[in-house]
Design a protein around this motif. Structure first.
Motif, PDB file in Angstrom:
ATOM      1  N   ALA A  36      57.471   6.577  -3.394  1.00 16.95           N
ATOM      2  CA  ALA A  36      56.280   5.746  -3.548  1.00 16.95           C
ATOM      3  C   ALA A  36      55.015   6.606  -3.514  1.00 16.95           C
ATOM      4  O   ALA A  36      54.917   7.540  -2.726  1.00 16.95           O
ATOM      5  CB  ALA A  36      56.218   4.702  -2.435  1.00 16.95           C
ATOM      6  N   PRO A  37      54.049   6.283  -4.367  1.00 19.97           N
ATOM      7  CA  PRO A  37      52.819   7.060  -4.403  1.00 19.97           C
ATOM      8  C   PRO A  37      51.884   6.769  -3.225  1.00 19.97           C
ATOM      9  O   PRO A  37      50.957   7.530  -2.968  1.00 19.97           O
ATOM     10  CB  PRO A  37      52.176   6.640  -5.722  1.00 19.97           C
ATOM     11  CG  PRO A  37      52.666   5.243  -5.944  1.00 19.97           C
ATOM     12  CD  PRO A  37      54.066   5.230  -5.374  1.00 19.97           C
ATOM     13  N   GLU A  38      52.138   5.662  -2.531  1.00 22.71           N
ATOM     14  CA  GLU A  38      51.323   5.257  -1.380  1.00 22.71           C
ATOM     15  C   GLU A  38      52.252   4.743  -0.285  1.00 22.71           C
ATOM     16  O   GLU A  38      53.424   4.497  -0.533  1.00 22.71           O
ATOM     17  CB  GLU A  38      50.335   4.169  -1.804  1.00 22.71           C
ATOM     18  CG  GLU A  38      49.355   4.645  -2.866  1.00 22.71           C
ATOM     19  CD  GLU A  38      48.353   3.575  -3.229  1.00 22.71           C
ATOM     20  OE1 GLU A  38      47.744   3.004  -2.308  1.00 22.71           O
ATOM     21  OE2 GLU A  38      48.197   3.310  -4.429  1.00 22.71           O
ATOM     22  N   PRO A  39      51.733   4.570   0.930  1.00 21.78           N
ATOM     23  CA  PRO A  39      52.592   4.090   2.025  1.00 21.78           C
ATOM     24  C   PRO A  39      53.267   2.755   1.703  1.00 21.78           C
ATOM     25  O   PRO A  39      52.658   1.861   1.141  1.00 21.78           O
ATOM     26  CB  PRO A  39      51.618   3.929   3.197  1.00 21.78           C
ATOM     27  CG  PRO A  39      50.492   4.854   2.881  1.00 21.78           C
ATOM     28  CD  PRO A  39      50.371   4.847   1.387  1.00 21.78           C
ATOM     29  N   THR A  40      54.544   2.670   2.061  1.00 21.68           N
ATOM     30  CA  THR A  40      55.324   1.456   1.858  1.00 21.68           C
ATOM     31  C   THR A  40      55.520   0.817   3.227  1.00 21.68           C
ATOM     32  O   THR A  40      56.207   1.370   4.083  1.00 21.68           O
ATOM     33  CB  THR A  40      56.678   1.788   1.204  1.00 21.68           C
ATOM     34  OG1 THR A  40      56.415   2.501  -0.008  1.00 21.68           O
ATOM     35  CG2 THR A  40      57.461   0.538   0.891  1.00 21.68           C
ATOM     36  N   ILE A  55      77.430 -11.308  -6.903  1.00 19.65           N
ATOM     37  CA  ILE A  55      76.495 -11.125  -5.791  1.00 19.65           C
ATOM     38  C   ILE A  55      75.140 -10.753  -6.383  1.00 19.65           C
ATOM     39  O   ILE A  55      75.055  -9.912  -7.284  1.00 19.65           O
ATOM     40  CB  ILE A  55      76.959  -9.998  -4.835  1.00 19.65           C
ATOM     41  CG1 ILE A  55      78.355 -10.274  -4.299  1.00 19.65           C
ATOM     42  CG2 ILE A  55      75.942  -9.785  -3.721  1.00 19.65           C
ATOM     43  CD1 ILE A  55      78.461 -11.499  -3.418  1.00 19.65           C
ATOM     44  N   GLU A  56      74.093 -11.375  -5.888  1.00 20.47           N
ATOM     45  CA  GLU A  56      72.742 -11.054  -6.345  1.00 20.47           C
ATOM     46  C   GLU A  56      71.959 -10.445  -5.192  1.00 20.47           C
ATOM     47  O   GLU A  56      72.029 -10.929  -4.059  1.00 20.47           O
ATOM     48  CB  GLU A  56      72.025 -12.301  -6.836  1.00 20.47           C
ATOM     49  CG  GLU A  56      70.624 -12.019  -7.344  1.00 20.47           C
ATOM     50  CD  GLU A  56      69.973 -13.236  -7.953  1.00 20.47           C
ATOM     51  OE1 GLU A  56      70.282 -13.556  -9.118  1.00 20.47           O
ATOM     52  OE2 GLU A  56      69.170 -13.876  -7.255  1.00 20.47           O
ATOM     53  N   VAL A  57      71.235  -9.388  -5.480  1.00 23.04           N
ATOM     54  CA  VAL A  57      70.387  -8.733  -4.484  1.00 23.04           C
ATOM     55  C   VAL A  57      68.964  -8.724  -5.019  1.00 23.04           C
ATOM     56  O   VAL A  57      68.725  -8.294  -6.150  1.00 23.04           O
ATOM     57  CB  VAL A  57      70.861  -7.291  -4.199  1.00 23.04           C
ATOM     58  CG1 VAL A  57      69.929  -6.604  -3.221  1.00 23.04           C
ATOM     59  CG2 VAL A  57      72.280  -7.298  -3.659  1.00 23.04           C
ATOM     60  N   ARG A  58      68.041  -9.215  -4.204  1.00 23.88           N
ATOM     61  CA  ARG A  58      66.613  -9.209  -4.545  1.00 23.88           C
ATOM     62  C   ARG A  58      65.888  -8.394  -3.487  1.00 23.88           C
ATOM     63  O   ARG A  58      66.136  -8.558  -2.292  1.00 23.88           O
ATOM     64  CB  ARG A  58      66.055 -10.623  -4.540  1.00 23.88           C
ATOM     65  CG  ARG A  58      66.693 -11.529  -5.532  1.00 23.88           C
ATOM     66  CD  ARG A  58      66.102 -12.920  -5.437  1.00 23.88           C
ATOM     67  NE  ARG A  58      67.030 -13.861  -6.018  1.00 23.88           N
ATOM     68  CZ  ARG A  58      67.068 -15.134  -5.711  1.00 23.88           C
ATOM     69  NH1 ARG A  58      66.236 -15.630  -4.829  1.00 23.88           N
ATOM     70  NH2 ARG A  58      67.938 -15.923  -6.290  1.00 23.88           N
ATOM     71  N   VAL A  59      64.970  -7.552  -3.945  1.00 30.65           N
ATOM     72  CA  VAL A  59      64.211  -6.719  -3.021  1.00 30.65           C
ATOM     73  C   VAL A  59      62.732  -6.807  -3.353  1.00 30.65           C
ATOM     74  O   VAL A  59      62.337  -6.707  -4.518  1.00 30.65           O
ATOM     75  CB  VAL A  59      64.657  -5.240  -3.082  1.00 30.65           C
ATOM     76  CG1 VAL A  59      63.846  -4.396  -2.112  1.00 30.65           C
ATOM     77  CG2 VAL A  59      66.140  -5.119  -2.790  1.00 30.65           C
ATOM     78  N   ASN A  60      61.930  -6.999  -2.315  1.00 30.43           N
ATOM     79  CA  ASN A  60      60.468  -6.955  -2.426  1.00 30.43           C
ATOM     80  C   ASN A  60      59.977  -5.810  -1.556  1.00 30.43           C
ATOM     81  O   ASN A  60      60.299  -5.764  -0.367  1.00 30.43           O
ATOM     82  CB  ASN A  60      59.826  -8.254  -1.920  1.00 30.43           C
ATOM     83  CG  ASN A  60      60.209  -9.456  -2.733  1.00 30.43           C
ATOM     84  OD1 ASN A  60      60.501  -9.343  -3.914  1.00 30.43           O
ATOM     85  ND2 ASN A  60      60.220 -10.609  -2.098  1.00 30.43           N
ATOM     86  N   LEU A  61      59.201  -4.914  -2.148  1.00 33.21           N
ATOM     87  CA  LEU A  61      58.565  -3.843  -1.395  1.00 33.21           C
ATOM     88  C   LEU A  61      57.068  -4.086  -1.368  1.00 33.21           C
ATOM     89  O   LEU A  61      56.509  -4.644  -2.315  1.00 33.21           O
ATOM     90  CB  LEU A  61      58.804  -2.477  -2.065  1.00 33.21           C
ATOM     91  CG  LEU A  61      60.227  -2.019  -2.297  1.00 33.21           C
ATOM     92  CD1 LEU A  61      60.210  -0.646  -2.972  1.00 33.21           C
ATOM     93  CD2 LEU A  61      60.999  -1.966  -1.011  1.00 33.21           C
ATOM     94  N   ASP A  62      56.423  -3.642  -0.321  1.00 32.11           N
ATOM     95  CA  ASP A  62      54.961  -3.651  -0.259  1.00 32.11           C
ATOM     96  C   ASP A  62      54.510  -2.200  -0.236  1.00 32.11           C
ATOM     97  O   ASP A  62      54.677  -1.502   0.760  1.00 32.11           O
ATOM     98  CB  ASP A  62      54.476  -4.371   0.997  1.00 32.11           C
ATOM     99  CG  ASP A  62      52.955  -4.450   1.063  1.00 32.11           C
ATOM    100  OD1 ASP A  62      52.290  -3.494   0.627  1.00 32.11           O
ATOM    101  OD2 ASP A  62      52.449  -5.459   1.561  1.00 32.11           O
ATOM    102  N   VAL A  63      53.959  -1.753  -1.362  1.00 30.53           N
ATOM    103  CA  VAL A  63      53.475  -0.383  -1.476  1.00 30.53           C
ATOM    104  C   VAL A  63      51.956  -0.438  -1.356  1.00 30.53           C
ATOM    105  O   VAL A  63      51.247  -0.648  -2.331  1.00 30.53           O
ATOM    106  CB  VAL A  63      53.922   0.266  -2.803  1.00 30.53           C
ATOM    107  CG1 VAL A  63      53.403   1.696  -2.902  1.00 30.53           C
ATOM    108  CG2 VAL A  63      55.432   0.240  -2.932  1.00 30.53           C
TER     109      VAL A  63
END
Length: 97
Positions: A36-40, A55-63
């Motif tokens: 990541a270019p900035e803090p996650t 199976i479904e996998v969903r991911v949300n990141l906050d960068v």
């Protein structure tokens, strides 16, 4: 490629799945902070059974306030987690100036 200096995402929340899938998801998603270019600040992973064979996998990141979202489906949790991890890795590397 410059990154934010983090080695891992400290706050990874994994919902659903069995203990093995939760641990695997954590171990595969947490190191994405390196790209990541900035803090996650956090990652939210949701593992659901989409159908008897999917199976479904969903991911949300906050960068640093920017949401980065990905999802993948596969026959096993491991395959879906790996696919979503690869998709997130690609998105994160594209965020670099």
């Amino acid at each position: 490629m410059k990154h934010a200096g983090q080695l891992e995402i400290a706050n990874v929340v994994v919902e659903a799945g069995d203990q093995t899938a939760r641990e695997y998801a954590h171990d595969r998603i947490a190191p994405l902070a390196r790209f990541a270019p900035e803090p996650t600040t956090y990652a939210h992973v949701r593992i659901v059974t989409a159908s008897p064979r999917t199976i479904e996998v969903r991911v949300n990141l906050d960068v640093n306030g920017t949401p980065v979202v990905a999802q993948a489906q596969a026959e096993t949790a491991t395959e879906a987690i790996d696919a979503v991890r690869d998709h997130l890795h690609s998105q994160l590397t594209k965020m670099h100036p």
